[in-house]
Design a protein around this motif. Structure first.
Motif, PDB file in Angstrom:
ATOM      1  N   ASN A  48    -105.494  63.369   2.285  1.00  0.00           N
ATOM      2  CA  ASN A  48    -105.140  64.307   1.212  1.00  0.00           C
ATOM      3  C   ASN A  48    -105.399  63.672  -0.144  1.00  0.00           C
ATOM      4  O   ASN A  48    -105.063  62.509  -0.364  1.00  0.00           O
ATOM      5  CB  ASN A  48    -103.664  64.714   1.298  1.00  0.00           C
ATOM      6  CG  ASN A  48    -103.392  65.540   2.523  1.00  0.00           C
ATOM      7  OD1 ASN A  48    -104.132  66.453   2.847  1.00  0.00           O
ATOM      8  ND2 ASN A  48    -102.330  65.202   3.238  1.00  0.00           N
ATOM      9  N   HIS A  49    -105.965  64.460  -1.043  1.00  0.00           N
ATOM     10  CA  HIS A  49    -106.273  63.977  -2.386  1.00  0.00           C
ATOM     11  C   HIS A  49    -104.981  63.708  -3.170  1.00  0.00           C
ATOM     12  O   HIS A  49    -104.064  64.517  -3.149  1.00  0.00           O
ATOM     13  CB  HIS A  49    -107.126  65.011  -3.118  1.00  0.00           C
ATOM     14  CG  HIS A  49    -107.590  64.569  -4.466  1.00  0.00           C
ATOM     15  ND1 HIS A  49    -108.479  63.529  -4.621  1.00  0.00           N
ATOM     16  CD2 HIS A  49    -107.287  65.004  -5.703  1.00  0.00           C
ATOM     17  CE1 HIS A  49    -108.712  63.364  -5.909  1.00  0.00           C
ATOM     18  NE2 HIS A  49    -107.996  64.243  -6.585  1.00  0.00           N
ATOM     19  N   GLU A  50    -104.933  62.567  -3.827  1.00  0.00           N
ATOM     20  CA  GLU A  50    -103.845  62.169  -4.726  1.00  0.00           C
ATOM     21  C   GLU A  50    -102.458  62.096  -4.085  1.00  0.00           C
ATOM     22  O   GLU A  50    -101.465  62.371  -4.727  1.00  0.00           O
ATOM     23  CB  GLU A  50    -103.802  63.078  -5.953  1.00  0.00           C
ATOM     24  CG  GLU A  50    -104.993  62.894  -6.872  1.00  0.00           C
ATOM     25  CD  GLU A  50    -104.864  63.687  -8.160  1.00  0.00           C
ATOM     26  OE1 GLU A  50    -103.839  64.319  -8.415  1.00  0.00           O
ATOM     27  OE2 GLU A  50    -105.830  63.654  -8.928  1.00  0.00           O
ATOM     28  N   ALA A  78    -104.414  68.166  -6.273  1.00  0.00           N
ATOM     29  CA  ALA A  78    -103.447  67.461  -5.430  1.00  0.00           C
ATOM     30  C   ALA A  78    -103.275  68.186  -4.106  1.00  0.00           C
ATOM     31  O   ALA A  78    -103.153  69.402  -4.061  1.00  0.00           O
ATOM     32  CB  ALA A  78    -102.119  67.349  -6.151  1.00  0.00           C
ATOM     33  N   GLY A  79    -103.303  67.423  -3.020  1.00  0.00           N
ATOM     34  CA  GLY A  79    -103.120  67.987  -1.694  1.00  0.00           C
ATOM     35  C   GLY A  79    -104.384  68.520  -1.052  1.00  0.00           C
ATOM     36  O   GLY A  79    -104.377  68.898   0.118  1.00  0.00           O
ATOM     37  N   ALA A  80    -105.490  68.562  -1.800  1.00  0.00           N
ATOM     38  CA  ALA A  80    -106.758  69.045  -1.234  1.00  0.00           C
ATOM     39  C   ALA A  80    -107.260  68.038  -0.202  1.00  0.00           C
ATOM     40  O   ALA A  80    -106.974  66.847  -0.292  1.00  0.00           O
ATOM     41  CB  ALA A  80    -107.794  69.223  -2.336  1.00  0.00           C
ATOM     42  N   PRO A  81    -108.006  68.504   0.788  1.00  0.00           N
ATOM     43  CA  PRO A  81    -108.571  67.563   1.760  1.00  0.00           C
ATOM     44  C   PRO A  81    -109.499  66.566   1.063  1.00  0.00           C
ATOM     45  O   PRO A  81    -110.189  66.909   0.110  1.00  0.00           O
ATOM     46  CB  PRO A  81    -109.367  68.457   2.709  1.00  0.00           C
ATOM     47  CG  PRO A  81    -108.916  69.840   2.453  1.00  0.00           C
ATOM     48  CD  PRO A  81    -108.367  69.876   1.064  1.00  0.00           C
ATOM     49  N   TYR A 102    -104.322  54.552   7.281  1.00  0.00           N
ATOM     50  CA  TYR A 102    -104.171  55.409   6.113  1.00  0.00           C
ATOM     51  C   TYR A 102    -102.840  55.032   5.482  1.00  0.00           C
ATOM     52  O   TYR A 102    -101.777  55.370   5.989  1.00  0.00           O
ATOM     53  CB  TYR A 102    -104.195  56.869   6.559  1.00  0.00           C
ATOM     54  CG  TYR A 102    -104.353  57.862   5.451  1.00  0.00           C
ATOM     55  CD1 TYR A 102    -105.419  57.786   4.566  1.00  0.00           C
ATOM     56  CD2 TYR A 102    -103.451  58.898   5.297  1.00  0.00           C
ATOM     57  CE1 TYR A 102    -105.571  58.718   3.559  1.00  0.00           C
ATOM     58  CE2 TYR A 102    -103.594  59.841   4.299  1.00  0.00           C
ATOM     59  CZ  TYR A 102    -104.666  59.744   3.427  1.00  0.00           C
ATOM     60  OH  TYR A 102    -104.810  60.675   2.422  1.00  0.00           O
ATOM     61  N   LEU A 103    -102.895  54.273   4.369  1.00  0.00           N
ATOM     62  CA  LEU A 103    -101.651  53.741   3.816  1.00  0.00           C
ATOM     63  C   LEU A 103    -101.663  53.716   2.296  1.00  0.00           C
ATOM     64  O   LEU A 103    -102.678  53.922   1.656  1.00  0.00           O
ATOM     65  CB  LEU A 103    -101.398  52.338   4.366  1.00  0.00           C
ATOM     66  CG  LEU A 103    -102.567  51.359   4.441  1.00  0.00           C
ATOM     67  CD1 LEU A 103    -102.826  50.671   3.138  1.00  0.00           C
ATOM     68  CD2 LEU A 103    -102.267  50.346   5.516  1.00  0.00           C
TER      69      LEU A 103
END
Length: 129
Positions: A48-50, A78-81, A102-103
């Motif tokens: 997820n973006h941002e 924000a939240g976009a793939p 993914y961290l």
């Protein structure tokens, strides 16, 4: 007419070159793939973006896989793939496990990776005929 024939020949060559690439994604977690030595391997991981997280490679996959590029693409919302793409050149024949987590920055690397894909690099690719 000559230009049309040249265009068709170029399209066929490009299609052949694209076919020699292997692409894997998050959905291939836990699977094994085979790639010929000299052919590219593309690993596309989504997030997820941002949201403050990023994809981190957990183990060095050389000499079987040699990183040749890394890109991240998303719509700036924000939240976009978001897709992070790792492009590897296949090096030495053998087997290696690509592991990534993914961290968030500063967090310790977890014991278990979020994505784990076994890659078998086989003998050299045969030249196109």
């Amino acid at each position: 007419m000559k230009n049309a024939i040249l265009g068709v020949a170029l399209a066929v060559l490009c299609a052949g070159a694209a076919a020699a690439q292997t692409t894997v994604t998050n959905a291939d977690n836990g699977k094994t793939v085979s790639v010929k030595q000299g052919e590219p391997l593309v690993i596309e991981l989504t997030g997820n973006h941002e949201d403050g997280r990023y994809w981190r490679v957990d183990a060095d996959p050389t000499p079987e896989l040699i990183l040749s590029g890394r890109t991240t693409a998303s719509v700036a919302v924000a939240g976009a793939p978001e897709t992070t793409t790792f492009t590897y050149t296949t090096g030495t024949p053998g087997q290696v496990v690509f592991r990534a987590s993914y961290l968030k920055a500063g967090v310790p690397i977890p014991d278990k990776s979020d994505v784990s894909i076994t890659v078998n690099v086989t003998g050299p690719a045969q030249p196109a005929q």
